[in-house]
Motif scaffolding. Structure first.
Motif, mmCIF file in Angstrom:
data_model
loop_
_atom_site.group_PDB
_atom_site.id
_atom_site.type_symbol
_atom_site.label_atom_id
_atom_site.label_comp_id
_atom_site.label_asym_id
_atom_site.label_seq_id
_atom_site.Cartn_x
_atom_site.Cartn_y
_atom_site.Cartn_z
ATOM 1 N N UNK A 188 -15.734 21.487 -22.902
ATOM 2 C CA UNK A 188 -15.262 19.700 -22.131
ATOM 3 C C UNK A 188 -17.036 18.722 -22.266
ATOM 4 N N UNK A 189 -17.464 19.365 -21.045
ATOM 5 C CA UNK A 189 -19.035 18.794 -20.936
ATOM 6 C C UNK A 189 -19.692 18.366 -21.503
ATOM 7 N N UNK A 190 -20.013 19.376 -23.117
ATOM 8 C CA UNK A 190 -21.441 19.283 -23.699
ATOM 9 C C UNK A 190 -20.905 18.507 -24.123
ATOM 10 N N UNK A 191 -19.390 18.577 -24.929
ATOM 11 C CA UNK A 191 -18.628 17.516 -25.623
ATOM 12 C C UNK A 191 -18.572 15.901 -25.326
ATOM 13 N N UNK A 192 -18.745 15.953 -24.456
ATOM 14 C CA UNK A 192 -18.536 14.476 -23.460
ATOM 15 C C UNK A 192 -20.354 13.884 -23.350
ATOM 16 N N UNK A 193 -20.956 15.234 -23.219
ATOM 17 C CA UNK A 193 -22.423 14.328 -23.332
ATOM 18 C C UNK A 193 -22.507 14.277 -24.483
ATOM 19 N N UNK A 194 -22.612 14.890 -25.950
ATOM 20 C CA UNK A 194 -22.813 14.261 -26.930
ATOM 21 C C UNK A 194 -22.439 12.771 -27.322
ATOM 22 N N UNK A 195 -20.820 12.697 -26.899
ATOM 23 C CA UNK A 195 -20.467 11.586 -26.894
ATOM 24 C C UNK A 195 -21.182 10.392 -26.598
ATOM 25 N N UNK A 196 -21.177 10.712 -25.251
ATOM 26 C CA UNK A 196 -22.394 9.936 -24.442
ATOM 27 C C UNK A 196 -23.445 9.023 -24.879
ATOM 28 N N UNK A 197 -24.177 10.707 -25.648
ATOM 29 C CA UNK A 197 -25.266 9.951 -26.417
ATOM 30 C C UNK A 197 -25.246 9.549 -28.117
ATOM 31 N N UNK A 198 -24.556 10.007 -28.441
ATOM 32 C CA UNK A 198 -23.557 9.024 -29.505
ATOM 33 C C UNK A 198 -23.497 7.407 -29.901
ATOM 34 N N UNK A 199 -22.888 7.516 -28.396
ATOM 35 C CA UNK A 199 -22.585 6.065 -28.209
ATOM 36 C C UNK A 199 -23.456 4.816 -27.638
ATOM 37 N N UNK A 200 -24.891 5.779 -26.933
ATOM 38 C CA UNK A 200 -25.761 5.012 -26.324
ATOM 39 C C UNK A 200 -27.181 4.971 -28.442
ATOM 40 N N UNK A 201 -26.857 5.885 -29.069
ATOM 41 C CA UNK A 201 -27.464 5.053 -30.038
ATOM 42 C C UNK A 201 -26.849 5.096 -31.047
ATOM 43 N N UNK A 202 -25.905 4.707 -31.407
ATOM 44 C CA UNK A 202 -24.871 3.625 -32.388
ATOM 45 C C UNK A 202 -24.803 2.186 -31.561
ATOM 46 N N UNK A 203 -23.949 1.984 -30.578
ATOM 47 C CA UNK A 203 -24.073 1.277 -29.981
ATOM 48 C C UNK A 203 -22.198 1.013 -30.042
ATOM 49 N N UNK A 204 -20.802 0.103 -29.999
ATOM 50 C CA UNK A 204 -20.178 -0.237 -30.003
ATOM 51 C C UNK A 204 -19.153 -1.436 -30.837
ATOM 52 N N UNK A 205 -18.842 -1.079 -31.789
ATOM 53 C CA UNK A 205 -18.640 -1.723 -32.817
ATOM 54 C C UNK A 205 -17.275 -2.362 -33.331
ATOM 55 N N UNK A 206 -16.949 -3.768 -33.245
ATOM 56 C CA UNK A 206 -15.681 -3.878 -33.840
ATOM 57 C C UNK A 206 -14.706 -3.307 -34.440
ATOM 58 N N UNK A 207 -13.541 -2.796 -33.898
ATOM 59 C CA UNK A 207 -12.299 -2.746 -35.696
ATOM 60 C C UNK A 207 -10.964 -2.542 -34.901
ATOM 61 N N UNK A 208 -10.364 -1.862 -36.118
ATOM 62 C CA UNK A 208 -8.880 -1.900 -35.773
ATOM 63 C C UNK A 208 -7.927 -0.827 -35.860
ATOM 64 N N UNK A 209 -7.475 -0.083 -35.218
ATOM 65 C CA UNK A 209 -6.473 0.831 -35.264
ATOM 66 C C UNK A 209 -5.002 0.884 -35.460
ATOM 67 N N UNK A 210 -4.728 2.348 -35.773
ATOM 68 C CA UNK A 210 -3.286 2.230 -36.268
ATOM 69 C C UNK A 210 -3.232 3.558 -35.449
ATOM 70 N N UNK A 211 -2.119 3.896 -34.895
ATOM 71 C CA UNK A 211 -2.002 5.748 -34.439
ATOM 72 C C UNK A 211 -0.626 5.899 -34.819
ATOM 73 N N UNK A 212 -0.803 7.372 -35.519
ATOM 74 C CA UNK A 212 0.420 7.651 -36.459
ATOM 75 C C UNK A 212 1.697 7.973 -35.592
ATOM 76 N N UNK A 213 2.888 6.749 -35.702
ATOM 77 C CA UNK A 213 3.737 6.901 -34.292
ATOM 78 C C UNK A 213 4.735 8.549 -34.401
#
Length: 291
Positions: A188-213
């Motif tokens: 899990x620590x490795x996964x969070x480190x990868x997410x952090x690196x990916x977020x720094x690389x791509x930035x944060x894009x506006x979107x809409x999300x629907x969660x399956x009820x």
């Protein structure tokens, strides 16, 4: 729904077909962004600070879990070492006397105990000793008994340390918990480190999300929810949350506003507010591929 099936059906990402005519130079950058897994357009710079802060916080939680696992494993050895040290000290400094095996008691899953009779200070005593050595006992066998002069109830023989089984059991439970938690915390620590690196690389894009009820968290269902992410340029991704807690409660209405960072299995969704509405809420997720 079959295991692994996505609530929204086959995952899709809208792209130009290979048979489509080549795009004009004016739309080249947008196509490059789509091919890299990112939507067209610039990311939202205002989401970077709170999003990265929560990604770092998520990684820190698993760092603490990793340290806790190491502490549990180390604590097990510390407990056992203290038990062995106390038993060895009793053998060296205890009051020694001759004893005789009176009873040998064997019970499945409880181990083997021997009842020893001995004389201490002119008084005849009987004590049960936990057998942990390889020695075989029979009624009438001679044993050497060591008694703690300060705590007469603490007794051992020359072959049996007679350590407290309850304390030893606690040490074993600590070891099992640490061994189970350690690899989970590492992954899990490795996964969070990868997410952090990916977020720094791509930035944060506006979107809409629907969660399956149907994925709402209930007492009997803790499965991660299905997510359909739609960027403002029309790019659609089917994803699955990394956990169920806190996410399923957001399924009360479709097309929630969100900021999305990362690609593939390293997605991060930043909601403006969680269920309590007090602060931005981060949801780790991964894009769902054909299964």
């Amino acid at each position: 729904m079959a295991a692994g099936e996505h609530a929204f059906g086959r995952p899709t990402r809208r792209r130009l077909l290979p048979s489509s005519p080549p795009p004009s130079p004016s739309v080249g950058p947008a196509v490059a962004e789509r091919d890299s897994g990112l939507p067209a357009g610039p990311p939202d710079p205002e989401a970077a600070a709170p999003g990265l802060r929560r990604l770092r916080a998520g990684g820190r939680r698993w760092t603490f879990a990793l340290l806790a696992a190491a502490a549990l494993i180390g604590g097990c050895f510390a407990v056992q070492n203290e038990l062995d040290r106390a038993a060895e000290l009793l053998l060296r400094t205890g009051v020694h006397s001759d004893g005789t095996v009176l009873t040998v008691w064997q019970k499945p899953r409880a181990g083997t105990y021997i009842e020893v009779g001995y004389v201490l200070g002119g008084a005849r005593k009987r004590v049960w000793i936990d057998k942990t050595s390889d020695r075989r006992y029979a009624v009438g066998d001679h044993v050497r008994v060591a008694t703690d002069p300060v705590r007469p109830a603490r007794v051992r023989t020359s072959d049996e340390p007679n350590e407290d089984r309850a304390t030893g059991g606690v040490g074993i439970l600590m070891f099992i918990a640490g061994v189970v938690l350690f690899p989970v915390a590492v992954v899990r620590r490795i996964r969070w480190a990868r997410r952090l690196a990916a977020a720094r690389r791509t930035g944060w894009y506006p979107a809409e999300v629907t969660i399956a009820p149907h994925r709402r968290l209930t007492a009997a269902e803790h499965r991660p929810p299905d997510l359909r992410i739609t960027y403002r340029d029309g790019t659609t991704i089917d994803a699955r949350g990394a956990h169920a807690y806190g996410v399923a409660e957001l399924a009360d209405r479709p097309r929630r506003e969100v900021r999305v960072a990362g690609t593939g299995e390293n997605l991060a969704l930043l909601f403006p507010a969680g269920v309590n509405g007090k602060r931005p809420y981060l949801v780790p997720a991964e894009a769902v591929t054909d299964r």
